[in-house]
Design an enzyme around this catalytic site. Structure first.
Site, PDB file in Angstrom:
ATOM      1  N   HIS A  16       0.977  -1.181   0.068  1.00  0.00           N
ATOM      2  CA  HIS A  16       0.161  -0.123   0.086  1.00  0.00           C
ATOM      3  C   HIS A  16       0.793   1.370  -0.031  1.00  0.00           C
ATOM      4  CE1 HIS A  16      -3.892   2.345   1.849  1.00  0.00           C
ATOM      5  NE2 HIS A  16      -3.145   2.780   0.999  1.00  0.00           N
ATOM      6  N   HIS A  18       1.476   4.761  -2.764  1.00  0.00           N
ATOM      7  CA  HIS A  18       1.226   5.444  -4.057  1.00  0.00           C
ATOM      8  C   HIS A  18       2.519   6.009  -4.428  1.00  0.00           C
ATOM      9  CE1 HIS A  18      -3.100   5.167  -3.050  1.00  0.00           C
ATOM     10  NE2 HIS A  18      -2.780   5.269  -1.654  1.00  0.00           N
ATOM     11  N   HIS A 198      -9.334   0.814  -1.400  1.00  0.00           N
ATOM     12  CA  HIS A 198      -9.382   1.295  -0.257  1.00  0.00           C
ATOM     13  C   HIS A 198     -10.744   1.397   0.334  1.00  0.00           C
ATOM     14  CE1 HIS A 198      -5.397   3.142  -1.585  1.00  0.00           C
ATOM     15  NE2 HIS A 198      -5.289   3.939  -0.845  1.00  0.00           N
ATOM     16  N   GLU A 201     -11.326   3.630   5.387  1.00  0.00           N
ATOM     17  CA  GLU A 201     -10.094   4.473   6.045  1.00  0.00           C
ATOM     18  C   GLU A 201     -10.882   5.632   6.784  1.00  0.00           C
ATOM     19  OE1 GLU A 201      -8.100   6.551   2.732  1.00  0.00           O
ATOM     20  OE2 GLU A 201      -6.611   7.498   4.027  1.00  0.00           O
ATOM     21  N   ASP A 280       1.842   4.031   2.878  1.00  0.00           N
ATOM     22  CA  ASP A 280       0.788   4.896   1.930  1.00  0.00           C
ATOM     23  C   ASP A 280       1.487   6.144   1.129  1.00  0.00           C
ATOM     24  OD1 ASP A 280      -1.458   5.277   1.393  1.00  0.00           O
ATOM     25  OD2 ASP A 280      -2.344   6.317   3.164  1.00  0.00           O
ATOM     26  N   ASP A 281       1.766   7.092   1.761  1.00  0.00           N
ATOM     27  CA  ASP A 281       2.398   8.299   0.994  1.00  0.00           C
ATOM     28  C   ASP A 281       3.777   8.857   1.937  1.00  0.00           C
ATOM     29  OD1 ASP A 281       0.398   8.722  -1.040  1.00  0.00           O
ATOM     30  OD2 ASP A 281      -0.707   8.587   0.950  1.00  0.00           O
TER      31      ASP A 281
HETATM   32 ZN   LIG Z   1      -3.460   4.721   0.178  1.00  0.00          ZN
END
Ligand SMILES: [Zn+2]
Length: 348
Positions: A16, A18, A198, A201, A280-281
């Protein structure tokens, strides 16, 4: 051996992450100059600061807009892997979300070609491996989602998207019904793409159940709300449906918890769920995989042996074939044995 501490040395899979969220602030500044865009600030500590999922998405979309041509995509993909390998990355299935770019006239084939070039170069340099998951952006609606799935299916048939192994979905959750995207996922599945989304969340467990029941997804990204529904928790645990969880992101981006100590990651695993750890990021949250593992272990009081299980569960949750999973697992077990502290029952 990575240069950082023992948490960096843990071999890791990441499911996961991006690519747009891995673009370092310094690269954002360079891309903005290249593309003639004015940034609200060139100070990265100012640029990457959020108060909610939606305020994060504004910045995420700005970074997306700076990825303008094949070379930009290649640079983003290359740097994302080169930045992650010192922190233990061995294999990643990485998201890209091209809705904004396609609406602005970019070509999906060029985007995929750029990403693939960057990944290939990074793989040769680092020895890590990476596949791609093309994400639908929920904010663009069901028709755009279906169109993206159609373009991707065409590319696959033409042999031009070999690195893209999955179809996913991200972005705004509130007020959007996952059922809108059922046709897109059906098409993705019919051309052999693996499916994830997703869910849960920023919303409750119904959002997760609807995604599972109507989209045919095989994994859940985030899925935080699952523990609110006992029957759903049991079902997902029994079916070994992986949840790709990003605790630090949930504090900084979704602002769902005030601190890591409150995060349900450990409780999810204790409930028998196959929950993995992911960033994630990472560039947008001053994070890396070593830091994710280290901060979560310490905040939730997870012993080293539990963290080893998290790393190995990452392999199980991939979409690699069984032979590749076995070989990654054997490699991870060897590497973990080399770095195991004298007392594996303690928090390190
Ligand atoms: Zn995400």
């Amino acid at each position: 051996m990575p240069s950082g501490d023992v948490y960096d040395a843990i071999p890791k899979v990441e499911l996961h992450c991006h690519v747009e969220g891995t673009v370092q602030p310094s690269t954002v500044v360079e891309l903005a100059r290249k593309n003639g865009r004015q940034l609200r600030s060139e100070d990265p500590t100012e640029l990457y600061r959020y108060s909610s999922l939606n305020s994060f998405l504004e910045i995420f979309w700005l970074v997306q807009e700076l990825l303008n041509d094949r070379d930009d995509w290649a640079r983003a993909a290359y740097e994302s892997i080169v930045d992650a390998t010192p922190h233990g990355l061995r294999y990643r299935e990485m998201f890209f979300t091209p809705a904004r770019h396609l609406a602005a006239g970019q070509n999906l084939a060029e985007i995929v070609a750029g990403l693939s070039e960057g990944i290939e170069r990074a793989e040769m340099e680092t020895g890590a491996r990476c596949a791609l998951i093309c994400d639908i952006d929920r904010a663009y609606g069901g028709a755009a989602g279906l169109e993206l799935a159609e373009r991707l299916a065409d590319l696959r048939r033409a042999g031009l998207a070999e690195r893209v192994i999955g179809l996913g979905m991200d972005s705004t959750e509130r007020g959007i019904d996952p059922r809108e995207f059922a046709d897109a996922f059906r098409l993705g599945g019919s051309v052999g793409l693996r499916l994830t989304s997703h869910a849960g969340e920023d919303t409750g467990p119904d959002n997760i159940a609807t995604a599972l029941d109507t989209l045919g997804i095989e994994r859940i990204d985030h899925g935080l709300a699952i523990l609110e529904d006992e029957a759903l928790t049991r079902r997902v645990a029994e079916e070994r449906i992986p949840l790709n969880v990003c605790p630090n992101s949930n504090i900084v981006i979704a602002n769902r918890y005030e601190s890591l100590e409150q995060h349900p990651f450990r409780r999810m695993r204790q409930a028998g769920l196959l929950a993995t750890l992911n960033t994630d990021d990472p560039a947008m949250t001053d994070l890396d995989l070593g830091k994710e593992y280290r901060t979560v272990a310490r905040a939730l009081g997870m012993a080293w042996s539990e963290i080893e299980e998290v790393a190995l569960d990452g392999v199980e949750a991939t979409w690699l074939d069984e032979g590749e999973k076995r070989s990654f697992r054997a490699q991870f077990e060897r590497e973990l044995a080399e770095i195991r502290p004298p007392d594996a029952t303690a928090v390190v």
